[in-house]
Write an enzyme that holds these catalytic residues in place. Structure first.
Site, mmCIF file in Angstrom:
data_model
loop_
_atom_site.group_PDB
_atom_site.id
_atom_site.type_symbol
_atom_site.label_atom_id
_atom_site.label_comp_id
_atom_site.label_asym_id
_atom_site.label_seq_id
_atom_site.Cartn_x
_atom_site.Cartn_y
_atom_site.Cartn_z
ATOM 1 N N SER A 30 0.845 -1.545 -0.098
ATOM 2 C CA SER A 30 0.270 -0.063 -0.060
ATOM 3 C C SER A 30 0.754 1.359 0.189
ATOM 4 O O SER A 30 -0.064 2.126 -0.160
ATOM 5 C CB SER A 30 -0.794 -0.433 1.131
ATOM 6 N N ASN A 117 -2.400 -2.692 12.815
ATOM 7 C CA ASN A 117 -4.172 -2.258 12.990
ATOM 8 C C ASN A 117 -3.914 -1.189 13.671
ATOM 9 O O ASN A 117 -5.821 -0.764 13.170
ATOM 10 C CB ASN A 117 -4.581 -3.874 13.066
ATOM 11 N N HIS A 163 -40.159 22.057 -11.292
ATOM 12 C CA HIS A 163 -40.971 21.533 -12.127
ATOM 13 C C HIS A 163 -39.945 21.883 -13.328
ATOM 14 O O HIS A 163 -39.967 22.321 -14.263
ATOM 15 C CB HIS A 163 -42.208 21.063 -12.737
ATOM 16 N N SER A 284 -13.968 25.728 -28.185
ATOM 17 C CA SER A 284 -14.452 24.514 -28.956
ATOM 18 C C SER A 284 -13.037 24.653 -29.645
ATOM 19 O O SER A 284 -12.655 25.807 -29.975
ATOM 20 C CB SER A 284 -15.488 24.533 -29.693
ATOM 21 N N LYS A 290 -17.927 29.273 -28.950
ATOM 22 C CA LYS A 290 -17.953 28.483 -28.482
ATOM 23 C C LYS A 290 -17.497 28.811 -26.549
ATOM 24 O O LYS A 290 -16.246 29.349 -27.290
ATOM 25 C CB LYS A 290 -18.113 27.162 -28.253
ATOM 26 N N ASN A 292 -17.273 27.474 -23.252
ATOM 27 C CA ASN A 292 -18.053 26.423 -22.323
ATOM 28 C C ASN A 292 -18.053 26.257 -21.400
ATOM 29 O O ASN A 292 -16.661 26.900 -20.267
ATOM 30 C CB ASN A 292 -17.952 25.214 -22.923
ATOM 31 N N GLU A 297 -19.153 21.976 -15.398
ATOM 32 C CA GLU A 297 -19.869 20.339 -15.752
ATOM 33 C C GLU A 297 -18.980 19.202 -15.336
ATOM 34 O O GLU A 297 -19.057 17.972 -14.529
ATOM 35 C CB GLU A 297 -19.577 21.053 -17.280
ATOM 36 N N TYR A 324 -9.911 -7.164 12.243
ATOM 37 C CA TYR A 324 -9.448 -6.691 11.267
ATOM 38 C C TYR A 324 -8.654 -7.812 9.780
ATOM 39 O O TYR A 324 -8.483 -8.589 10.250
ATOM 40 C CB TYR A 324 -7.338 -6.225 11.197
ATOM 41 N N GLN A 329 -7.282 -2.120 3.829
ATOM 42 C CA GLN A 329 -6.221 -1.304 3.376
ATOM 43 C C GLN A 329 -6.894 -0.317 2.102
ATOM 44 O O GLN A 329 -6.147 0.567 1.505
ATOM 45 C CB GLN A 329 -5.145 -2.376 2.716
HETATM 46 N N1 ARG Z 1 -1.168 -1.584 5.104
HETATM 47 C C1 ARG Z 1 -2.509 -2.290 5.743
HETATM 48 C C2 ARG Z 1 -3.414 -1.144 5.835
HETATM 49 O O1 ARG Z 1 -3.261 -0.042 5.259
HETATM 50 C C3 ARG Z 1 -1.545 -1.915 7.260
HETATM 51 C C4 ARG Z 1 -2.073 -2.679 8.047
HETATM 52 C C5 ARG Z 1 -2.188 -4.224 7.890
HETATM 53 N N2 ARG Z 1 -2.086 -5.118 9.342
HETATM 54 C C6 ARG Z 1 -2.393 -6.620 9.125
HETATM 55 N N3 ARG Z 1 -2.894 -7.008 9.225
HETATM 56 N N4 ARG Z 1 -1.806 -6.771 7.679
HETATM 57 O O2 ARG Z 1 -4.713 -1.334 6.117
#
Ligand code: ARG
Length: 469
Positions: A30, A117, A163, A284, A290, A292, A297, A324, A329
Site C-alpha cells: 500500500s 492494525n 418542475h 471548442s 463556443k 463552455n 460540468e 482486522y 487496506q
Molecule cells: N497497510 C495495511 C492497511 O493499510 C496496514 C495494516 C496491516 N495489518 C495487517 N494485519 N496486515 O490496512
C-alpha cells in the site's frame, strides 16, 4: 525468477520459507498510496514512543532516541530524501525500517505494545481530522463568496422554478442564500463527523489489547484525541468514521453539483442569466463561437466519483468479520480521493462563483416581467379581498387561459377586462402583479420578500463572522 530476498525484505520473513512473488508484493503493498499518511504515522509513533517511556516500558533514553529518529525521518521526507519503495510494503514498515537504520536496535522497540492494525487506524483518523478542518474552512470561504454576491443582488429578480417551469419570481439573493444554507449544513455535518473521527484506537493492539502496561489515555491526549475506543476489537475494525465522512462529502458534492447544473443552464443562450468569464471557461476546438462551462460540468461529473467511494466503503465493510482484515487496506484510496475531489471542487466552485461569472440583472429582471409567474399574486389579491382562495385560484386559471389565447400577459389586461372577470379587481391590481412588488410582498419568515432577504443576510453575516474566527 526475481524473488525479493527473504530476510532483507520482509519484516515477518523469519516465519516464512520463501520470499513473496514480486507481482504479489506489488499487489499487497500500500506504500504507493499510504505515503499520504507519513506525517501522521510519524506523529502517531512519536506519541506511542513517549507513552512507552512514560509508563517505563521503554527507558527515557530509548523513548527520546525514537522520537528524534522519527523527527529526522520527517525532515528527510520534506527534503525529498526519504522515498520508500514497494519492498517496504506500507508506510508503517517503511518508517520502522528507516528508524532502525538511523538509531539502530532501539528502533526495533518502537512497535512494542502496538500493531499495525491500531497504528493504521490512528494514522487515518489523524489524517482525516486535518482534512475535515480544511474542508470546513473551504466551506466558509465558499459561503462568503455566495454571501457577497447575494448582498449585491437583493433586488435583482430571477425566475423561480418548480418542475423547471416558471413558478414565482425570486430575489436573486434569496436563491444564492439557499446554497449558503446547504453549505452551512455541510459544515455542521462535518463538525459532527469530526467527533467520531477524533477517537483513538491506539493501544487496541492487533485486536485484543496488549500485555504491556500501556497508558492509552496518555497517548490519546498527546495526539489531541477527545476519547479512546472502549473496545479493542471495535477500535481496530471500525471504519464508520470514514463512511460517515464520505457520506458528508457526498452531500457536499450533491450541493455543488446542483449549483453546477444551475450555472450550466444559466450560462446557456436559452436562459442567458449569467455570462462566463474567460478565466473560468474554455473554447471548442471546432466551433469558434463556443464558451463552455467546463468548471461546473467537471464538478457535476466528479460528484459520481465521491458517491462511488461511499458505496465502495459500504460494500467493503458489509461482510467483514471482526476484526482486522486486509480488505481494510482498500479504505485509503476511497478516502484520499474523496477528500481530494471535494477539496478541488470546492476550490474551483469558489473561484467560479467569485470571479468566473457575472449575473445579468437587466436580462434577469426582464425575464420575470414576461411570464405568468405573477398568477398566484392575482389569486392572493382576490383572496385578500374576501374571495375564497380556491375560488380565486380557479378564476385566475381562466384568466391565464384567455390571456394566453389573446397573446397577452396579465399586466396587459385592461381594467375593464379585469373587472369583467371579477368585480373585486381595482386599479391597484397592476401594482400588485408588478414583479418587484410580487417578490417584495412575500415577506413571510424565510420567504423571498426583500425585508426577509435583508434579515437573512444579517444572520448569515454574523454566522460567517463567527465561523471565520
Ligand atoms: N497497510 C495495511 C492497511 O493499510 C496496514 C495494516 C496491516 N495489518 C495487517 N494485519 N496486515 O490496512
Amino acid at each position: 525468477m526475481n524473488l525479493l530476498s527473504n530476510d532483507a525484505q520482509q519484516t515477518w520473513s523469519q516465519r516464512f520459507e520463501s520470499a513473496l512473488h514480486p507481482a504479489i508484493a506489488h499487489f499487497n503493498a500500500s506504500i504507493g498510496f499510504d505515503i499520504e499518511l507519513i506525517e501522521y504515522d510519524l506523529t502517531g509513533s512519536q506519541a506511542h514512543a513517549k507513552m512507552l517511556a512514560k509508563t517505563g516500558i521503554l527507558s527515557t533514553e530509548e523513548g527520546e532516541a525514537i522520537v528524534s529518529g522519527l523527527e529526522q525521518i520527517r525532515q528527510e521526507y520534506h527534503d525529498g530524501q526519504f522515498q520508500p519503495g514497494i519492498d517496504a510494503e506500507d508506510i508503517h514498515f517503511a518508517v520502522e525500517r528507516r528508524l532502525t537504520d538511523i538509531i539502530g536496535a532501539t528502533g526495533k522497540k518502537l512497535h512494542t505494545g502496538r500493531s499495525r492494525n491500531d497504528q493504521v487506524g490512528t494514522d487515518t483518523r489523524l489524517y482525516l481530522r486535518d482534512q475535515i478542518r480544511q474542508i470546513q474552512q473551504q466551506l466558509v470561504k465558499f459561503q462568503s463568496v455566495l454571501f457577497q454576491k447575494a448582498e449585491q443582488h437583493v433586488e435583482t429578480l430571477i425566475p423561480g422554478y418548480t418542475h423547471l417551469q416558471r413558478a414565482q419570481p425570486l430575489s436573486l439573493a434569496h436563491h444564492l442564500l439557499a446554497y449558503v444554507e446547504m453549505s452551512n449544513r455541510d459544515w455542521e455535518r462535518l463538525d459532527d463527523v469530526y467527533q467520531r473521527v477524533n477517537i483513538s484506537p491506539l493501544g487496541s493492539g492487533a485486536l485484543a489489547g496488549t500485555t504491556f502496561p500501556i497508558d492509552r489515555h496518555y497517548a490519546a491526549e498527546l495526539l489531541g484525541f477527545d476519547q479512546i475506543y472502549e473496545n479493542s476489537l471495535d477500535g481496530v475494525s471500525d471504519r464508520d468514521f470514514a463512511i460517515e465522512f464520505l457520506c458528508a462529502a457526498s452531500l457536499i458534492m450533491v450541493h455543488l453539483s446542483r449549483l453546477s447544473e444551475e450555472v450550466i443552464l444559466w450560462a446557456s443562450e436559452e436562459f442567458g442569466f449569467v455570462t462566463l468569464k474567460d478565466s473560468c471557461s474554455t473554447g471548442s476546438s471546432i466551433m469558434p463561437q463556443k464558451k463552455n462551462p467546463d468548471v461546473p460540468e467537471l464538478v457535476r461529473g466528479k460528484t459520481g466519483r465521491v458517491f462511488g467511494h461511499l458505496n465502495a466503503m459500504l460494500v467493503l465493510m458489509k461482510g467483514l468479520p471482526l476484526a482486522y482484515n486486509k480488505d481494510l487496506q482498500e479504505d485509503k484510496e476511497a478516502l484520499f480521493d474523496g477528500v481530494k475531489t471535494v477539496q478541488a471542487c470546492l476550490e474551483a466552485m469558489t473561484i467560479l462563483m467569485n470571479e468566473g461569472l457575472e449575473f445579468r440583472p437587466a436580462r434577469l429582471n426582464q425575464a420575470v416581467a414576461e411570464d405568468f409567474s405573477n398568477a398566484t399574486d392575482v389569486a392572493d389579491y382576490l383572496a385578500s379581498k374576501g374571495v375564497p382562495f380556491r375560488e380565486a385560484y380557479n378564476l385566475v386559471g381562466k384568466v391565464v387561459k384567455t390571456s394566453l389565447a389573446a397573446g397577452k400577459l396579465l399586466k396587459d389586461l385592461t381594467l375593464e377586462e379585469w373587472q369583467s372577470l371579477h368585480p373585486a379587481f381595482e386599479s391597484d391590481i397592476y401594482e400588485a402583479i408588478a414583479p418587484q412588488q410580487v417578490v417584495s410582498a412575500r415577506n413571510s419568515y424565510g420567504g423571498t420578500g426583500f425585508q426577509q432577504v435583508k434579515r437573512a443576510l444579517d444572520e448569515v453575516r454574523s454566522r460567517l463572522q463567527t465561523l471565520s474566527q
